[in-house]
Design an enzyme around this catalytic site. Structure first.
Site, PDB file in Angstrom:
ATOM      1  N   HIS A  63      -5.432 -41.079  -7.946  1.00  0.00           N
ATOM      2  CA  HIS A  63      -4.798 -41.935  -6.934  1.00  0.00           C
ATOM      3  C   HIS A  63      -5.349 -41.542  -5.573  1.00  0.00           C
ATOM      4  CE1 HIS A  63      -1.715 -43.654  -9.666  1.00  0.00           C
ATOM      5  NE2 HIS A  63      -1.836 -42.484 -10.290  1.00  0.00           N
ATOM      6  N   ASP A 153      -0.872 -48.689 -13.438  1.00  0.00           N
ATOM      7  CA  ASP A 153      -0.378 -47.310 -13.437  1.00  0.00           C
ATOM      8  C   ASP A 153       0.607 -47.023 -12.300  1.00  0.00           C
ATOM      9  OD1 ASP A 153      -0.365 -44.586 -14.470  1.00  0.00           O
ATOM     10  OD2 ASP A 153      -1.216 -44.123 -12.514  1.00  0.00           O
ATOM     11  N   HIS A 233      -2.144 -40.250 -19.428  1.00  0.00           N
ATOM     12  CA  HIS A 233      -1.267 -39.057 -19.376  1.00  0.00           C
ATOM     13  C   HIS A 233      -0.310 -38.874 -20.561  1.00  0.00           C
ATOM     14  CE1 HIS A 233       1.233 -42.153 -17.562  1.00  0.00           C
ATOM     15  NE2 HIS A 233       0.626 -42.084 -16.395  1.00  0.00           N
ATOM     16  N   ASP A 306      -4.783 -37.359 -13.094  1.00  0.00           N
ATOM     17  CA  ASP A 306      -3.663 -38.093 -12.502  1.00  0.00           C
ATOM     18  C   ASP A 306      -3.311 -37.493 -11.136  1.00  0.00           C
ATOM     19  OD1 ASP A 306      -1.764 -39.960 -12.045  1.00  0.00           O
ATOM     20  OD2 ASP A 306      -0.356 -39.307 -13.605  1.00  0.00           O
ATOM     21  N   HIS A 310       0.973 -36.562  -2.324  1.00  0.00           N
ATOM     22  CA  HIS A 310       2.060 -37.050  -1.480  1.00  0.00           C
ATOM     23  C   HIS A 310       2.133 -36.183  -0.230  1.00  0.00           C
ATOM     24  CE1 HIS A 310       3.712 -39.953  -4.263  1.00  0.00           C
ATOM     25  NE2 HIS A 310       3.665 -39.055  -5.241  1.00  0.00           N
TER      26      HIS A 310
END
Ligand SMILES: [Zn+2]
Ligand SMILES: [Zn+2]
Lengths: 424, 308, 177
Positions: A63, A153, A233, A306, A310
């Protein structure tokens, strides 16, 4: 300037090569692999004695957050993290703002990656518009613009009929459909694995069944549509078994798991560390063992990160309110090496699951060191030790559950298209 | 013997000696609360902040009285869960309060683990007054105090906890405390209200209430949140009451001298019938009285733990 | 380090007899008189004095128990709190003459705390103080009305009062470095 990597252990599982040799890169391609390649003035030499020289690592699940969530990560910082972690190619998930469900967003990402990115970026387009799970995207357009797979996802496509149509349509463009297997009704308000630890901590649980039910459904739909289903995952014993059976039956399914599902259990949540809050959640030892076994036996094809960065303020929240996700690009190699140390994987298997296999499932000509291949190469010092110190991570996301872990194995050089993009 | 900790976050982390110390100390404080002048100068000059993110007049008032009887200054902050929406995180709020030099922060929060965030980041002593579904340590301490006062001991008693175990922090704290003190703990309720693998905490699980009550020394009835209805934990409150309401007749399955407890507030006629709630075996009001003594003991013992 | 017995069983008995006589004499009998012992040794001494007074006067002087822990002025500056035990004053203090009883009078801070606590229980007509040992070094303007023995000590010395009620042989020990 040519590059000459001297005296490294060249591990190229696709070509069944595992030997100490020199590797010469010229014009961004692998030119020659031989025992003694002389150093010439036009080549910069890298001494790789005691190190592994492997095909550039490929992450099928990253991501990057841009566009829309640049405070979490950008294409620039995310690809820097990838380079530092030894990844030369990464696939970025579409759950940005706006969602990558159109040519415009795909082109934006590719343009940004070309100008600011450190490594190859391959966008994953959305399965449904806005990842809302209702109307399928224009996958033909997405494919043309450069998407190499589709996925919603972050969420599942809850409606089975929509998923069926999506799979049928995606297979027409040979796009793998990457499924985030989660029955959101079963997961409810859950924030961690359901079991003894969730009971002790008073946190709402997510049962294994929420993953297994969807894995079973998607496998049935893959059988129905003959689409290429890639299950993201994998975290449960149940889905490992489902995938094993599907493969035995010849259904076109591939699967990935992530480093954290191989070394952490829900015990890690004790203390309410929000950097252990992810979806799917960290499971029990029984699941970890099953996932390891599945990986070893080839039921699970690839190790993906994955990587889900954040911002610190978001993770400083109460456990219930903090977002799901952890960063992973920069710790993946060390964790994979831990598995090699523990005898779960051989060096060749580890390299294969992080380069050759991902390349194959994405249908890209990468992940091997054949003469003439694009020189995407990672050099790893398997004995270097280091301690995970979040502020030192290149990623903007410092949300790692491995803070303070003593790691063994570190990337010393990441080479993309013959150019060194990271030097440890 | 002293309490060697800055914070009281849970019962799980307390050993038997620590629980006994708190209960013994609470006995002395119960004597203080029986005096004409119920106030002692012990915590004069100290500041206690009640930081409540969930409405709870009972618990807040109990802590407030406890602190005031120890001569501490009490400040009440009620945050209606909206500070986050104003962009202020829990940590911001707490840091602000610490900047006001609070010695104790008593926190009630809808999220499990919220007090742990404060405890990790602040120098003040943090007392958990209930966090999410996790723990409510002072409630369990006052329950154990009340049981010990009535029964003379906890070890060897059979305690049946009835109702919504899954969403009850009171149940969790009591399970940890009572099992540590040597009681046999049973839980009973419909399957959806029994938390996953709860047996691993050392309790036995019953779905049939009468079986759970059979031979019990203590019956602890939990409050059922009316909002649970309509979420398929059970079909209707009517059927829940039909299966799990503690009636006179059902209480008869327990020992003749069984005591009946409830953390309040009581939903009469749903989890407990009015005759039982107000009957002779009920110690519900004693629990409230003892709550103040137990909380005084906790404040006193934590204030001796160092830093503050 | 030296340790010596500065009062033995006989000496303690004699001192308490004298104190008992002085209390009766000073208060012209036992009318309105109550004894309050400060935990732990003070309680035993108060009970012994009450017993002696009964032998002398044939009258009952009630004994109360004071645990001054919650009134101490050093609680919040020290790490680790002493155990809190119960105070038990089973009579009305209003208008009484209270004789506080403690084993050793030193800085006077314990007595200050005891008086504060007593006042919270009621309003005695008078408070008097009886101690077995007065070792000096007062930090507050407090003096005892009845003293078993005055013992000059250095500040580093330790005085221990051992009593049979605590399972020891009656004696007072002075330990000096
Ligand atoms: Zn996902
Ligand atoms: Zn993801």
């Amino acid at each position: 300037m040519n590059l000459l990597i001297k005296n490294g252990r060249i591990v190229d599982p696709v070509n069944h090569v595992d030997q100490v040799a020199d590797l010469l890169i010229a014009d961004g391609k692998v030119r020659q692999i031989a025992q003694e390649i002389p150093v010439t003035p036009d080549a910069e030499a890298i001494d790789a004695t005691g190190q592994w020289v492997v095909p550039g690592l490929i992450d099928v699940h990253t991501h990057l957050r841009e566009p829309g969530f640049e405070y979490k990560e950008t294409i620039r910082t995310g690809t820097m993290a990838a380079a530092a972690g030894g990844f030369t190619t990464i696939c970025c998930m579409p759950n940005t703002k706006p969602v990558n469900d159109s040519q415009a967003v795909t082109e934006f990402i590719l343009r940004k990656a070309a100008t600011e990115g450190m490594v190859n970026v391959l966008p994953v387009g959305a399965i449904t518009k806005g990842c809302q799970g209702e109307e399928i995207t224009e996958m033909g357009d997405l494919r043309e613009a450069g998407c190499i797979a589709v996925s919603d996802d972050g969420r599942p496509v809850m409606n089975s009929a929509v998923m069926r149509r999506a799979m049928e349509y995606a297979s027409m463009f040979h796009l793998p459909v990457i499924s985030h297997c989660e029955d959101t009704n079963l997961a409810e308000e859950g924030v961690m694995n359901e079991g003894r630890v969730s009971t002790e901590l008073g946190l709402r649980g997510i049962p294994n069944a929420s993953e297994d039910v969807m894995a079973a459904r998607d496998i049935e739909l893959a059988a129905l549509t003959n689409a290429h289903l890639h299950i993201a995952h994998v975290s449960t014993q149940g889905s490992v078994e489902l995938i094993r059976r599907a493969k035995e039956e010849g259904i076109r399914v591939t699967a990935e798991t992530c480093p954290h599902y191989l070394v952490l259990t829900d015990e890690a949540v004790t203390g309410y560390n929000t950097n252990t809050k992810i979806k799917p959640p960290l499971r029990t030892l029984k699941d970890v063992e099953a996932v390891r076994k599945g990986l070893r036996e080839g039921v699970i094809d690839v190790i993906a990160t994955d990587h889900a960065p954040h911002a610190q303020v978001e993770k400083e929240m109460e456990f219930d309110s903090a977002p799901f996700g952890i960063t992973g690009l920069e710790t993946a190699v060390a964790i994979a090496l831990q598995l090699v140390d523990e005898g779960v994987l051989t060096v060749n298997e580890m390299v294969l699951k992080m380069s050759g296999k991902p390349a194959k499932l994405l249908n890209i000509d990468r992940g091997h060191l054949s003469v003439g291949a694009v020189a995407d190469i990672t050099v790893i010092d398997p004995r270097a030790t280091w301690v995970v110190d979040p502020p030192q991570l290149k990623s903007r996301g410092k949300n790692t559950p491995f803070e303070g872990w003593k790691m063994k194995g570190r990337v010393t050089h990441t080479i993309v298209g013959g150019k060194v993009v990271y030097k440890g | 013997m002293e309490l060697k900790r800055k914070d009281l976050l849970d019962i799980k982390g307390l050993d038997r000696e620590e629980i006994e110390l708190i209960l013994d100390t609470a006995e002395s404080f119960k004597e203080v609360t029986g005096r004409e002048i119920k106030k002692v100068p012990t915590l004069r000059g100290k500041t206690v902040v009640n930081l409540f993110f969930e409405p709870s007049t009972r618990t807040r008032t109990s802590f407030e009285i406890a602190a005031k009887r120890l001569s501490a200054d009490v400040i009440n902050f009620s945050v209606s869960g909206s500070s986050v929406s104003k962009g202020e995180t829990l940590l911001d709020t707490a840091r602000n309060i610490e900047a006001m030099r609070a010695d104790f922060i008593i926190i009630r929060h809808p999220a499990s683990g919220a007090p742990h965030i404060l405890a990790r980041n602040l120098r003040s002593s943090v007392i958990n007054a209930g966090d999410g579904l996790h723990e409510h340590p002072t409630q369990a301490l006052l329950d154990m105090f009340t049981i010990r006062e009535r029964k003379g001991k906890i070890e060897g008693l059979t305690v049946a906890i009835i109702g919504d175990i899954a969403h009850s922090r009171v149940a969790r704290s009591n399970i940890y405390g009572l099992t540590r003190m040597g009681a046999r703990v049973r839980v009973a309720g419909p399957p959806a209200l029994i938390p996953a693998e709860v047996e691993t905490l050392g309790v036995s699980v019953f779905y049939d209430m009468e079986e759970a009550l059979s031979g019990a020394d203590v019956i602890m009835v939990l409050r059922i949140q009316l909002e649970r209805q309509g979420k398929n934990y059970f079909p209707t409150l009517r059927e829940f009451a039909r299966l799990y309401c503690l009636t006179q007749e059902r209480a008869g399955h327990a020992k003749g001298d069984a005591m009946i407890m409830h953390p309040g507030p009581v939903n009469r006629g749903i989890e407990i019938s009015p005759e039982v709630a107000d009957g002779l075996s009920s110690v519900i009001l004693e629990q409230v009285t003892n709550g103040v003594a137990v909380r005084m003991a906790v404040l006193y013992l934590l204030s001796g733990s160092g830093e503050i | 380090m030296s340790e010596k017995v500065i009062m033995d069983q006989l000496g303690i008995g004699r001192a308490l007899s004298r104190i008992s006589h002085e209390i009766i004499e000073r208060n012209k009998g036992t009318e309105g008189l109550v004894l309050v012992g400060i935990r732990t040794c003070g309680i035993h001494l108060a009970r012994r004095i009450s017993e002696k007074i009964r032998e002398i006067e044939k009258s009952e002087v009630p004994v109360g128990i004071l645990d001054i822990t919650l009134y101490r002025d050093d609680l919040l500056t020290k790490k680790g709190h002493p155990a809190v035990r119960k105070t038990d004053i089973p009579f009305d203090l209003a208008g009484t003459v209270v004789v506080l009883v403690d084993d050793v009078l030193y800085t006077g801070r314990t007595i200050r705390a005891a008086m504060d606590e007593l006042m919270d229980f009621g309003r005695p007509a008078m408070i008097q103080l009886a101690v077995l040992i007065d070792r000096g070094h007062r930090e507050l303007p407090i003096r005892a009305d009845y003293v078993g023995k005055g013992v000059p000590t250095s500040k580093t010395a330790v005085i221990k009062v051992l009593l049979s009620e605590e399972g020891m042989e009656d004696r007072v020990i002075l330990r000096e470095d």
